[in-house]
Design an enzyme around this catalytic site. Structure first.
Site, short mmCIF file in Angstrom:
data_model
loop_
_atom_site.label_atom_id
_atom_site.label_comp_id
_atom_site.label_asym_id
_atom_site.label_seq_id
_atom_site.Cartn_x
_atom_site.Cartn_y
_atom_site.Cartn_z
N ARG A 88 0.81 -1.22 0.00
CA ARG A 88 0.00 0.00 0.00
C ARG A 88 0.84 1.27 0.00
NH1 ARG A 88 -2.05 -4.17 -0.80
NH2 ARG A 88 -3.99 -4.98 0.11
N ILE A 91 3.38 0.49 -4.93
CA ILE A 91 4.38 -0.28 -5.68
C ILE A 91 3.73 -1.12 -6.78
CG2 ILE A 91 6.04 -2.18 -5.49
CD1 ILE A 91 7.05 -0.92 -2.92
N LEU A 92 2.63 -1.79 -6.46
CA LEU A 92 1.94 -2.55 -7.52
C LEU A 92 1.53 -1.60 -8.64
CD1 LEU A 92 0.56 -5.08 -8.69
CD2 LEU A 92 -1.49 -4.40 -7.46
N SER A 116 -5.44 -13.21 -7.80
CA SER A 116 -5.55 -13.90 -6.50
C SER A 116 -6.79 -13.40 -5.76
CB SER A 116 -4.31 -13.64 -5.65
OG SER A 116 -4.17 -12.25 -5.40
N TYR A 121 -7.45 -5.80 -9.88
CA TYR A 121 -6.93 -5.39 -11.18
C TYR A 121 -7.83 -4.48 -12.01
CZ TYR A 121 -3.09 -8.54 -10.25
OH TYR A 121 -1.98 -9.12 -9.69
N PHE A 409 -1.87 -19.61 -14.46
CA PHE A 409 -0.48 -19.21 -14.71
C PHE A 409 -0.10 -18.04 -13.83
CE2 PHE A 409 -3.18 -17.18 -17.97
CZ PHE A 409 -2.87 -15.84 -17.81
C1 LIG Z 1 -1.97 -7.33 -4.12
C2 LIG Z 1 -0.64 -6.64 -3.88
C3 LIG Z 1 0.31 -7.00 -5.03
C4 LIG Z 1 -0.88 -5.13 -3.85
O1 LIG Z 1 0.35 -4.45 -3.85
P1 LIG Z 1 0.48 -2.95 -3.25
O2 LIG Z 1 1.82 -2.46 -3.64
O3 LIG Z 1 0.11 -2.95 -1.83
O4 LIG Z 1 -0.62 -2.18 -4.09
P2 LIG Z 1 -0.71 -0.60 -4.31
O5 LIG Z 1 -0.17 0.10 -3.08
O6 LIG Z 1 -0.10 -0.20 -5.59
O7 LIG Z 1 -2.29 -0.43 -4.37
C5 LIG Z 1 -2.95 0.20 -5.41
C6 LIG Z 1 -4.41 0.25 -5.09
O8 LIG Z 1 -4.95 -1.07 -5.09
C7 LIG Z 1 -5.60 -1.34 -3.85
N1 LIG Z 1 -5.34 -2.75 -3.53
C8 LIG Z 1 -4.15 -3.35 -3.50
N2 LIG Z 1 -4.29 -4.64 -3.15
C9 LIG Z 1 -5.61 -4.85 -2.97
C10 LIG Z 1 -6.37 -5.97 -2.59
N3 LIG Z 1 -5.78 -7.17 -2.33
N4 LIG Z 1 -7.71 -5.84 -2.50
C11 LIG Z 1 -8.29 -4.65 -2.75
N5 LIG Z 1 -7.61 -3.54 -3.13
C12 LIG Z 1 -6.28 -3.65 -3.23
C13 LIG Z 1 -4.95 -0.42 -2.87
O9 LIG Z 1 -5.77 -0.17 -1.77
C14 LIG Z 1 -4.72 0.81 -3.70
O10 LIG Z 1 -5.93 1.53 -3.81
P3 LIG Z 1 -5.96 3.13 -3.93
O11 LIG Z 1 -5.17 3.44 -5.18
O12 LIG Z 1 -7.41 3.43 -4.04
O13 LIG Z 1 -5.29 3.62 -2.70
C15 LIG Z 1 0.01 -7.07 -2.53
O14 LIG Z 1 -0.89 -6.79 -1.51
C16 LIG Z 1 0.39 -8.53 -2.48
O15 LIG Z 1 1.50 -8.89 -2.81
N6 LIG Z 1 -0.55 -9.40 -2.05
C17 LIG Z 1 -0.27 -10.83 -1.88
C18 LIG Z 1 0.04 -11.55 -3.19
C19 LIG Z 1 -1.04 -11.33 -4.22
O16 LIG Z 1 -2.22 -11.50 -3.96
N7 LIG Z 1 -0.61 -10.96 -5.46
C20 LIG Z 1 -1.50 -10.78 -6.58
C21 LIG Z 1 -1.39 -11.99 -7.42
S1 LIG Z 1 -2.54 -12.03 -8.74
#
Ligand SMILES: CC(C)(COP(=O)(O)OP(=O)(O)OC[C@H]1O[C@@H](n2cnc3c(N)ncnc32)[C@H](O)[C@@H]1OP(=O)(O)O)[C@@H](O)C(=O)NCCC(=O)NCCS
Length: 409
Positions: A88, A91-92, A116, A121, A409
């Site tokens: 949060r 980075i994503l 996941s 997305y 995948f």
């Molecule tokens: C999902 C994940 C990659 C998000 O990464 P992150 O760097 O925290 O995401 P960001 O900070 O760029 O978030 C961007 C936005 O997405 C939202 N978001 C991120 N993950 C989310 C989730 N799991 N559910 C709902 N919203 C989410 C954030 O709240 C943020 O919203 P905003 O722009 O309104 O503030 C990270 O939590 C993670 O590694 N999770 C576990 C592994 C996983 O599930 N990976 C995805 C595989 S498909």
């Protein structure tokens, strides 16, 4: 704060795998990690660094995927993880923007992924493009309707999967073009599909298989495991766990399902990844017996909207001006006229008033033919300026059979 992003070298694989296993709360066996590595295209990885520490990852598989009416280079997005220490902070978001720019540069008009968690997305322009069914079928009474196809020249053969890999590859190759979402599997993917070490088995024993064949060769296969067991009264209580089942024609399909459903000493057949329009619904005398439950499967992102729309076929003629909103990939934003019919499509930028206004994620959700646009309109998620335009677009973009990738995948 911004963090540098770059592809990794092969020597950095241990750190990359470490981010993935930490992010997914998963402790893979070292040989599972080796399989991942074999599937990884290192020049398509991206990692994020905080100082010397790798804190986030993603990667892309260079797929050829079936779309309505053809096959297309598609970026298969995978390995997305951010360490919990850095979540949060955007980075994503920065990874997604960089990756989409790379995919565009590479010339792939479409990206696809398995999510996941479903809420992640959409904000990056991915739309929910395919669903999947999970079936839990009670074996007893799992009869087919009268008239289910039977071909007397067909027979089942019990085989050891490792000994007939070439048959799976050939059969899958022959059916991959028949359903949007199916993508070509390279040798590393087949290695993973047929992997059969104890840690692959989840307590359900070795991979088992049936082939459906006639004198000319193999017409279908089923891959499954069986968790055998007995209840407290000494009654057999085995469970078939179906991994995948593909057939080249309806008779082979029906025979393979009979082979799975009629397995002795089994009470349940569990199939977690089946298409939403699985022909099994039509074959079952009592389709309620499938106890189907739905989940989302592929998410699709149109990276180059015009090229993507021109690269698929349409189920009905359509001639509409679409105004697309796309914050993450601004090169897609604006108006274009989509003129398409069953033979081909043309998508040209115009200044005319739009018939439909929609987000790029809505187009992604309809791209493989799952036809969600009517529901999005009913939910107030897209705008219709010309009455009937959404129905026309939804009808043209819908496709049979429904999309299904069939392999995470
Ligand atoms: C999902 C994940 C990659 C998000 O990464 P992150 O760097 O925290 O995401 P960001 O900070 O760029 O978030 C961007 C936005 O997405 C939202 N978001 C991120 N993950 C989310 C989730 N799991 N559910 C709902 N919203 C989410 C954030 O709240 C943020 O919203 P905003 O722009 O309104 O503030 C990270 O939590 C993670 O590694 N999770 C576990 C592994 C996983 O599930 N990976 C995805 C595989 S498909």
């Amino acid at each position: 704060m911004t963090y540098p992003i770059r592809p990794i070298a092969e020597s950095e694989w241990p750190a990359f795998a470490g981010v993935l296993s930490e992010g997914f709360n998963w402790t893979p066996h070292p040989r599972q990690t080796e399989r991942w590595k074999a599937q990884t295209e290192f020049d398509r990885t991206l990692a994020v660094f905080d100082g010397d520490t790798m804190v986030a990852s993603t990667s892309v598989h260079s797929f050829t995927m079936t779309v309505p009416g053809g096959r297309l280079p598609v970026a298969g997005v995978t390995a997305v993880a951010v360490l919990s220490s850095h979540r949060r902070r955007g980075i994503l978001s920065s990874l997604m923007r960089r990756q989409l720019a790379d995919v565009r540069e590479r010339g792939e008009p479409v990206a696809a992924l398995y999510a996941s968690e479903a809420p992640i997305y959409g904000r990056f322009g991915y739309g929910r493009a395919a669903g999947q069914m999970s079936f839990t079928i009670a074996r007893h009474g799992a009869a087919f309707v009268p008239g289910a196809p039977v071909d007397a020249s067909l027979r089942l053969r019990v085989v050891k999967p490792a000994e007939v890999r070439g048959e799976y590859e050939r059969l899958f190759g022959s059916v991959a073009g028949s359903r949007p979402g199916l993508y070509d599997r390279n040798a590393a993917f087949w290695d993973a599909i047929l992997a059969d070490e104890e840690f692959d088995q989840n307590g359900a024993g070795p991979l088992r298989s049936l082939l459906a064949e006639d004198d000319d060769g193999v017409r279908g296969y089923a891959l499954f495991r069986i968790k055998s067991g007995w209840d407290g009264d000494g009654m057999p209580d085995g469970e078939v766990r179906l991994q995948e089942l593909f057939a080249a024609d309806p008779a082979a399909y029906a025979l393979l399902w009979r082979g799975v459903l009629d397995r002795d000493l089994v009470t349940r057949i569990v199939a977690h990844a089946r298409p939403v329009d699985d022909p099994l619904f039509a074959l079952m005398a009592n389709p309620r017996q499938l106890r189907p439950s739905w989940s989302d499967e592929l998410w699709v992102r149109l990276v180059e909207v015009d090229r993507a729309l021109e690269s698929r076929a349409y189920a009905a003629p359509v001639d509409l001006v679409l105004e697309v909103a796309d914050e993450v990939c601004p090169w897609n934003a604006g108006r274009r006229r989509l003129r398409a019919d069953t033979a081909g499509a043309e998508c040209k930028r115009v200044d005319e008033e739009p018939d439909v206004t929609l987000d790029v994620a809505a187009l992604g959700s309809a791209y493989l033919g799952d036809g969600d646009l009517g529901a999005l309109h009913a939910a107030g998620m897209l705008g219709e300026r010309t009455p009937g335009a959404v129905r026309a677009l939804a009808t043209a973009m819908a496709w049979q059979p429904k999309p299904f990738a069939g392999l995470v995948f």
